[in-house]
Design an enzyme around this catalytic site. Structure first.
Site, short mmCIF file in Angstrom:
data_model
loop_
_atom_site.label_atom_id
_atom_site.label_comp_id
_atom_site.label_asym_id
_atom_site.label_seq_id
_atom_site.Cartn_x
_atom_site.Cartn_y
_atom_site.Cartn_z
N ASN A 1 62.87 63.55 6.78
CA ASN A 1 62.86 64.36 6.46
C ASN A 1 61.72 63.48 5.49
OD1 ASN A 1 62.02 66.23 3.74
ND2 ASN A 1 63.25 65.12 2.56
N GLY B 1 67.23 69.02 4.24
CA GLY B 1 65.93 68.29 3.92
C GLY B 1 64.76 68.67 5.10
N ASP C 1 62.37 68.24 8.88
CA ASP C 1 61.44 69.35 8.86
C ASP C 1 60.79 68.18 9.74
OD1 ASP C 1 60.19 66.82 7.53
OD2 ASP C 1 60.24 67.98 5.82
N ASP D 1 68.26 80.37 23.51
CA ASP D 1 70.00 80.78 22.80
C ASP D 1 70.76 81.92 23.83
OD1 ASP D 1 72.02 79.45 21.00
OD2 ASP D 1 71.74 81.34 19.85
N GLU E 1 70.35 78.63 27.63
CA GLU E 1 72.16 78.59 27.31
C GLU E 1 73.03 79.18 27.91
OE1 GLU E 1 75.17 77.92 23.99
OE2 GLU E 1 73.74 79.11 23.73
#
Ligand code: CA
Length: 617
Positions: free
Chosen positions: A138, A163, A165, A330, A359
């Site tokens: 964070n 949180g 980032d 994905d 994937e």
């Protein structure tokens, strides 16, 4: 689960589009570039009753070649043709009702960066660090809670947002580089504005916007630039199979044919085998392809040509905008096969040297190989996706050192994975791993035995393929998927202001963690710029007597790797059997310890160990 046509007020207009009033709420892509290989551009225009208008423009080198209406009157798809040689510009499109202008907007075509189309990508010379951005660090507590977002930060909830980032990633790029990695793959950073369980990134609510709790679009570009300064490549995670039911497009569907099974929830059977199975029932294959991944993830029907173009252009937009070096897709088999081929053709037309890893979560080699570019598939299918995730090797690595060797068990399971490489068109381009964000952490999988853990890491960094290591592996992080995804996606200690332990420093790591960290760092640093281990040929000898030996070699150089899978026996290795690889070499250097071994007549291997030797003439 019915997604309705309705107009919702949108927070703000994204990108560089200036409408003369609020009649146009969205135009996507928000801007584009001049000088692309493909001169065509599809603009999705969204605004109340926009479909009753007729768009016009008057700008040299740009013409409207098509206008398409869909079921929902609030959408218009405008097809542009952009001459290759026009300079960057802004131009206005007028939407007319009869002779009067109903509304208009200005659209921007930017100039491309030098060398954009010829950019290089990740390959087998790289070692990839996979991190989950909400759980890594964070770096900016001011974005933890953003009032208009549906979920706020709660670090005490394993399924909540913690949180982490983009600023946190940038703060620790030196750490990742100094460990010896050359590339970062972050789980998706685009907006996931969902009411709960939104941190993982795979339920997208805006394809064109970085989630403000991670940062801004410009922060993402900064991450790419800061990574490049440190010699790190960036692989962006993209999702085409599904998006969140809270995506604005899902809340206001252009037409019911944009998604599958809109009427009631229908879950996928997750059996990608139905795609390759020559005997698959229509029922099973349809369930795989059209079923939803989860209750909040609408299954996109890429057979819709407007949607397919929308997703393809979104990919090109991010490559061009951010300067990324590669893509991870994905759930590749869950998207329609022909769409994936169309997608890859479009990407490689613009960026011929780019790399993409799909994937492909499949148990067997043959089914995995099917989804890689240039596979010799009986049905003629070619996905065009150059790299696939090597799940068969993952499964072998998760049991090999726990099992007693048998005809196919223990070390033989690793041997048999590689013995089937004839199936792959490009086995060297497979992404190889011991675990990832969806799987049990590797350390507990090898019974929290650091000797076995070293065997796994040593194998991963010396066999063929592109090694990918999940954040926290260097700390022997633990976690089991059955305890919930939070268990395998724990916060990196020291990533948050006020953390009691900072494992980014050696003082913050315990003895075992430092042993693991230093082992990994030694191997990664050795692998860095080591052309032999990156590009050399591979030769393996059938494991016998619990010993597996393989070589990476060229005409002039050779690395020998030997694993002893016995629980308690010290093994003596006689080199005669390996004469075809060893005959020209007189002594060796142990890559991990630096020790010089003067005689190669007998090599000794402690129980549960891996020996990596540079052979010397
Ligand atoms: Ca934050």
């Amino acid at each position: 689960m019915k997604l309705k046509y309705s107009i919702v007020l949108l927070f703000l207009l994204q990108g560089t589009v200036w409408a003369d009033d609020s009649k146009i709420e969205r135009v996507e892509p928000p801007f584009w570039w001049t000088g692309m290989s493909n001169p065509q551009l599809q603009l999705l225009v969204y605004g109340k009753d926009i479909s009753v208008t007729v768009p016009e423009l008057n700008h040299p080198g740009i013409v409207i070649t098509g206008v398409s209406k869909v079921t929902n009157p609030n959408y218009l798809f405008v097809e542009l043709e952009i001459s290759k040689d026009i300079p960057p510009c802004e131009f206005e499109i007028f939407f007319k009702k009869g002779k009067s202008v109903y509304t208009s907007f200005k659209y921007e075509l930017r100039g491309r960066k030098q060398g954009s189309s010829s950019r290089k990508s990740f390959n087998k010379s790289d070692a990839v660090y996979l991190l989950m951005p909400d759980r890594f660090s964070n770096g900016d507590t001011s974005n933890d809670n953003i009032p208009e977002m549906l979920e706020q930060c709660d670090r005490s909830d394993p399924d909540g947002r913690h949180g982490g980032d983009i600023a946190g990633i940038i703060n620790h790029l030196n750490y990742i580089r100094d460990l010896g990695f050359t590339a970062i793959w972050s789980n998706p950073l685009v907006e996931n504005n969902n009411p709960f369980y939104s941190y993982h990134g795979y339920a997208i609510t805006d394809f064109y916007r970085i989630d403000p709790r991670f940062g801004t679009n410009d922060d993402y570009t900064r991450l790419v630039n800061e990574s490049h300064k440190r010699g790190l490549k960036v692989i962006m995670d993209m999702v085409f199979n599904h998006c969140s039911i809270h995506h604005w497009l899902m809340q206001n569907l252009p037409g019911t044919d944009w998604i599958n099974n809109n009427d009631e929830f229908y879950r996928s059977n997750f059996r990608a085998s139905t795609i390759t199975d020559p005997y698959a029932s229509v029922y099973d294959r349809d369930k795989m392809l059209t079923g939803w991944f989860d209750t909040h993830m609408a299954d996109l029907d890429q057979r819709n040509e407007f949607l397919a173009r929308y997703l393809i252009q979104n990919t090109i937009w991010w490559i061009e905008f951010s300067g990324i070096d590669g893509i991870r897709i994905d759930t590749q088999p869950y998207s329609y096969r022909n769409f994936m081929t169309e997608w890859s053709n479009a990407i490689f037309t613009e960026y011929p040297k780019f790399n993409v890893v799909g994937e492909t979560w499949l148990q067997q080699e043959a089914m995995t190989a099917y989804f890689q570019k240039d596979a010799l598939n009986k049905d003629g299918y070619n996905s065009g996706i150059p790299s696939v995730t090597d799940f068969p090797m993952y499964y072998a690595l998760n049991k090999a050192f726990n099992e007693k060797d048998g005809w196919t068990e223990g070390l033989l399971s690793l041997y048999y994975v590689l013995a089937q490489d004839f199936l792959y068109a490009h086995p060297d381009n497979n992404l190889i791993f011991c675990d990832n964000h969806d799987l049990d952490r590797y350390f507990p999988k090898v019974n929290s035995n650091i000797k076995k853990w070293k065997m796994g890491m040593g194998f991963l960094l010396t066999t063929r393929g592109i090694p990918c290591i999940y954040y926290g592996t260097e700390l022997l992080m633990t976690g089991e998927e059955k305890k919930g995804h939070g268990s395998i996606r724990k916060d990196f200690p020291g990533g948050w202001p006020g953390d009691s332990v900072n494992a980014f420093t050696s003082a913050g790591r315990n003895k075992a963690q430092n042993e693991a960290f230093n082992y990994l760092k030694t191997l990664l640093k050795w692998r860095l710029n080591n052309k032999l281990i990156q590009y050399g040929k591979l030769k393996q000898f059938i494991p016998e007597n619990e010993i597996y030996v393989y070589f990476r070699y060229t005409d002039d150089e050779c690395v020998m790797v030997a694993l002893n899978n016995s629980n308690n026996e010290m093994k003596a290795l006689k080199p005669e059997r390996f004469d075809e690889c060893m005959k020209n070499y007189k002594y060796a250097r142990n890559v991990v310890t630096g020790e010089v071994i003067n005689y190669l007549t007998v090599l000794t291997l402690p129980p549960k160990s891996i020996l990596i030797l540079e052979l010397k003439k």
